[in-house]
Design an enzyme around this catalytic site. Structure first.
Site, mmCIF file in Angstrom:
data_model
loop_
_atom_site.group_PDB
_atom_site.id
_atom_site.type_symbol
_atom_site.label_atom_id
_atom_site.label_comp_id
_atom_site.label_asym_id
_atom_site.label_seq_id
_atom_site.Cartn_x
_atom_site.Cartn_y
_atom_site.Cartn_z
ATOM 1 N N GLN A 41 0.655 -1.299 0.010
ATOM 2 C CA GLN A 41 -0.130 -0.116 -0.018
ATOM 3 C C GLN A 41 0.755 1.257 -0.072
ATOM 4 O O GLN A 41 0.396 2.443 -0.072
ATOM 5 C CB GLN A 41 -0.808 -0.126 1.162
ATOM 6 C CG GLN A 41 -1.799 -1.109 1.249
ATOM 7 C CD GLN A 41 -2.856 -1.131 2.470
ATOM 8 O OE1 GLN A 41 -2.872 -2.101 3.139
ATOM 9 N NE2 GLN A 41 -3.302 -0.075 2.767
ATOM 10 N N CYS A 98 -9.007 1.311 9.457
ATOM 11 C CA CYS A 98 -9.211 2.315 10.747
ATOM 12 C C CYS A 98 -8.149 2.961 10.472
ATOM 13 O O CYS A 98 -6.873 2.688 10.371
ATOM 14 C CB CYS A 98 -9.085 1.276 11.821
ATOM 15 S SG CYS A 98 -8.584 2.057 13.406
#
Lengths: 145, 782
Positions: B217, B365
């Site tokens: 990522q 989150c």
């Protein structure tokens, strides 16, 4: 995981002891045995085919006799690996002559399975381990009749 | 006058551009990459959770058909790669040399001509282990005499972290009329992305250039860290993150597979592919949550909330690898005062090492916000029940009022904007709250169990401002590089990396909005460190708040230059040129205009004398503040007194993520997030037995919701723009995962409260509820 059981034999405790303290004869009762190598009176190496459900493969096991008290007690340790897993079994056997003739063999097996088999088949492992250990003692009891 | 083309700018519910290739299977994931001469890496993994390695014998494996290399920790040691640094300043084992510290840990890498040959040879490696005592409970790990997981640390204590004002909080608790407290465990869960982790590593020995295609990522961070560790110049390292099948925080980490694959490529001179299968990935990659907390809330008898405090223990597994901003060892948990106007709060957290894989993933989150929201939303509900005040009414009484924004919380955060009462009232109206409460009353009289749960969450996303936020010293800016070609088509590159969020569409819409160019004419690229501007990647709902803002600002820079060119073309003064989406015209003469495409052509063919040719801009956006999305969720459950099953009858989600770029994508994000929150609340859990055996190691034992179990989501929105974001947007990727678990649990506890049930830890398995019903004498056997 702890498993236990007992069997009665028409033979005396000394006769039973003589049989079960012989690794070669005991090994004949290991379920799904593929190969066996007796290293010494107290040590044997075995390969067995084992598994649960679709998870099946070979386990390499080392058997050691850890305790010998003639006619009364025997201890085995089984240590092995396979299928990305490890297994350790500590077995204690107690023999007792019956007043009516014959003898009783009581066994306790403390079993620890770690690794892939334990994690993937958590719900089934207890019953499968018990099944294998019981098969082993059933076999012994047959041979000692 | 020519017709203005449809550009699909801000607010357009256009279908995602990238889906054309996704739904046709024309995408390229790591496992789709195949290079000439490629070999395959597989791992011997530890069956033990904690064991000393007596010996490793690789001889039989080396002699197996097709095997080209076998790599152990001792092979990595001289390269300084047997351990690598984590993003939290700790270090993690790549391959062990002395002992293993969690079950399924990678122990030896085997490289072979085929996947099958590698897998077969793995079985031939003999590792002799001496089992050691295991600790999997973080509270026990912190006790005196517990087995030490990390001998290099000599303690299982990772950190102690505090936030807020302890004295002021304690004082308010002493003065409060009512105090409620609850022990809660937020269980260990896995992100369960569709595509497991993997990479293809190729070291070109002639050029001295390693190229790694990997499921990451944050490719730039990987490149920098790789350069710092290996001393290979950063310009020679290329990290490519191709299409990614979900990340959710789990692919911020660098796993041993990537390191060993890179080394194996150097050793063999061939490209090396490593791709975890599910049963390897699930038990060995990083986890989320695993958080034990004691939360307490103080209030006046009239329901005025006063103070909140939390004392918690966090399980980090064997390595502290959380991808947190440097100054926040426990992430942004201090957002835990949530949507409420409290007078004081205090939190303290101790981190523990255990014999588990590393934890701390910010699973959909923004750095521990999920745990924080769960804590406050559960406690507010408990307080409402204790006081006999409706949970909605208690929330409405204590929300931060709209006129108080920007609002400085007692934990020091400055909330940008919000209208919490607006969101809750909308959710209540949509679900028919008053009617549901009446129905519940009736059902209770009949002995039926129906519950209504509310969660009014506030998130903190968009990390982050450079004065506060960095990872390993690198500031957490967002980056965009936009170039308009002579024909008016656009290439735009970003330092983020979509894992399914729809960046190719969202970013294109932002540029379309700013430059008046249709999204079809805008190509968005991410994930290649050789071409994309430096960026910290995508996680924690930060892409729109940072890179999205960078896209807007870079577009505006382009527009400024374009205006000068337009003035030149229109033979007008620059101050007389007016921008209207897609074209410039002369003030008072709208018929005299130049389109952005005409201006782009002129930028290369007829630009003003003295002006640099071309039409492009780069912007590194440093957000002045975080953004604070929020929402109110209401869940209705019916509980079967026979089976203990809690069936979600309705779930209304009202989200506010500021100005919306693409409503379709936002809705999709919320649907996905709610489903993940539903999975967390009702079925997902990774556990360990006393020997460190993992259960929940794959999808046989780890249940995630399918379309069959998933409730129908009813979504709606309010729009409260962020005052500091160039587009007024806030980010939405994680709101639903963050906000929903508390709504589910609150609903189930609401149903059971009359029986004396104040809390149930997730997952809300039917057997847990059934057991409670039995204890309370309320279970039905037929």
């Amino acid at each position: 995981m702890k498993f236990e059981g007992s069997y009665q034999f028409p033979k005396s405790s000394s006769e039973v002891y003589s049989y079960i303290s012989d690794l070669r004869r005991v090994s004949e009762c290991i379920p799904d045995l593929k190969s066996l190598e007796i290293k010494s009176e107290d040590e044997a190496l075995a390969t067995v085919r084992a598994g649960i459900g679709f998870i099946r493969g070979d386990f390499n096991l080392r058997f050691n006799v850890t305790q010998r008290s003639p006619h009364t007690n025997l201890g085995y340790a089984v240590h092995g690996s396979g299928l990305g897993s490890g297994v350790d079994i500590s077995i204690t056997v107690q023999l007792e002559d019956l007043s009516t003739g014959g003898s009783t063999l009581s066994w306790v097996a403390d079993t620890k399975v770690v690794g892939r088999v334990a994690s993937m088949a958590q719900g089934m492992i207890s019953s499968q381990a018990e099944k294998i250990i019981k098969q082993f003692f059933e076999c012994l009891s047959q041979r000692l009749r | 006058m020519t017709e203005v083309p449809v550009i699909h700018g801000m607010g357009s519910a256009v279908k995602r551009k990238e889906d054309v290739r996704f739904i046709q299977g024309r995408d390229t994931y790591v496992d789709d990459i195949s290079l000439p001469g490629m070999v395959y890496l597989d791992f011997v993994r530890s069956p033990y959770a904690h064991a000393r390695i007596r010996s490793i014998s690789t001889e039989r494996a080396k002699g197996a058909p097709g095997v080209v290399a076998v790599i152990t920790g001792k092979d990595l040691q001289p390269l300084g790669l047997d351990w690598i640094p984590t993003l939290s300043g700790d270090k993690m084992m790549v391959l062990p040399t002395e002992k293993v510290v969690f079950q399924m840990q990678e122990v030896v890498g085997v490289v072979a001509e085929s996947r099958y040959a590698a897998a077969d040879a793995v079985k031939l490696v003999e590792v002799d282990y001496e089992p050691l005592p295991v600790v999997t409970d973080p509270k026990k790990a912190l006790e005196e005499g517990s087995p030490i997981v990390r001998e290099d640390k000599r303690t299982n204590h990772v950190f102690h972290w505090e936030a807020g004002d302890r004295e002021a909080t304690d004082r308010l608790f002493e003065q409060a009329d009512v105090v409620v407290g609850q022990d809660m465990y937020y269980q260990r869960i896995h992100v369960s992305y569709m595509e497991p982790c993997g990479c293809v590593a190729y070291y070109d020995s002639v050029k001295g250039t390693p190229t790694i295609w990997m499921t990451t990522q944050a490719p730039h961070v990987v490149r920098t860290v790789a350069s710092l560790i290996t001393k290979i110049p950063e310009n020679k390292i290329r990290i490519i993150s191709p299409d990614i099948g979900g990340g959710f925080g789990g692919k911020v980490y660098v796993y041993p597979g990537s390191i060993v694959a890179a080394v194996a490529s150097i050793v063999t001179g061939r490209p090396v592919k490593w791709v975890n299968d599910r049963s390897d990935d699930h038990p060995s990659t990083a986890f989320a949550r695993d958080f034990h907390m004691r939360a307490e809330l103080a209030a006046k008898r009239d329901g005025t909330l006063l103070a909140f405090r939390v004392k918690a223990v966090s399980d980090h597994g064997a390595f502290f690898g959380d991808a947190n901003p440097s100054k926040f060892p426990f992430g942004l948990f201090s957002i835990c005062t949530g949507s409420y106007d409290l007078k004081a709060a205090f939190v303290e957290v101790d981190g523990a090492y255990t014999n588990k894989p590393q934890g701390g993933i910010a699973y959909r989150c923004s750095f521990r916000v999920t745990e924080a929201v769960y804590a406050i939303e559960r406690l507010v509900d408990i307080m409402a029940h204790r006081l006999g005040i409706d949970p909605a009414e208690l929330r409405l009484k204590n929300f931060i009022p709209p006129e108080k924004f920007p609002y400085r919380s007692v934990m020091g955060w400055v909330y940008d904007s919000g209208n919490y009462a607006g969101a809750l009232r909308k959710a209540m109206e949509k679900i028919g709250y008053e009617e549901l409460r009446r129905e519940q009353e009736e059902k209770r009289k009949r002995g039926e169990l129906m519950g209504i749960g509310i969660s009014s969450f506030t998130e903190i996303v968009g990390a982050g401002p450079s004065h506060t936020f960095d990872i390993l010293g690198i500031k957490m800016f967002g980056s965009a590089e936009i170039r308009i070609h002579p024909t008016g088509k656009v290439i735009a590159r970003f330092g983020t990396r979509s894992q399914g969020q729809g960046h190719e569409t969202t970013y294109a819409q932002i540029i379309a909005e700013e430059l008046g160019i249709p999204i079809e004419d805008i190509t968005v690229e991410e994930g290649d460190t050789d071409t994309a501007p430096y960026g910290l990647g995508t996680y924690a709902s930060r892409s729109t708040p940072t890179a999205g803002a960078a896209a807007a600002v870079a577009s505006r820079k382009i527009r400024e230059k374009a205006k000068k060119i337009a003035a030149h073309l229109l033979e007008a003064r620059e101050e007389d040129v007016v921008w209207e989406r897609g074209r410039f015209y002369v003030k008072g003469a709208p018929a005299k205009y130049k389109t952005i495409q005409e201006v782009a052509f002129a930028a290369y063919t007829n630009h003003p004398p003295g002006m640099e040719a071309g039409l492009e801009a780069v912007h590194y956006y440093d957000p002045p503040n975080m953004t604070f999305p929020f929402g109110s969720y209401i869940c209705v459950v019916d509980i079967d007194r026979g089976t203990g099953e809690a069936k979600v009858r309705r779930f209304v989600a009202v989200d506010d993520c500021g100005n919306i770029i693409n409503p379709l994508i936002v809705d999709g994000q919320i649907h996905g997030g709610l489903t993940m929150g539903f999975g967390t609340a009702f079925m997902e859990e990774i556990g360990y037995d006393q020997d460190g055996n993992i259960y929940g190691a794959n999808f046989m034992d780890y249940t995630i919701p399918t379309a069959v179990e998933t409730p129908k989501w009813e979504t709606d929105k309010t729009v409260t723009p962020s005052p500091h974001h160039p587009l007024g947007a806030k980010g939405v990727g994680e709101s639903a995962t963050v906000g929903s678990p508390a709504a589910f649990v609150n609903a189930v506890v609401d149903a059971l409260w009359p029986l004396g049930v104040t809390h149930i830890d997730m997952p809300l398995y039917p057997w847990k509820i059934r057991r409670l019903l039995e204890e309370k004498g309320y279970a039905l056997d037929k």
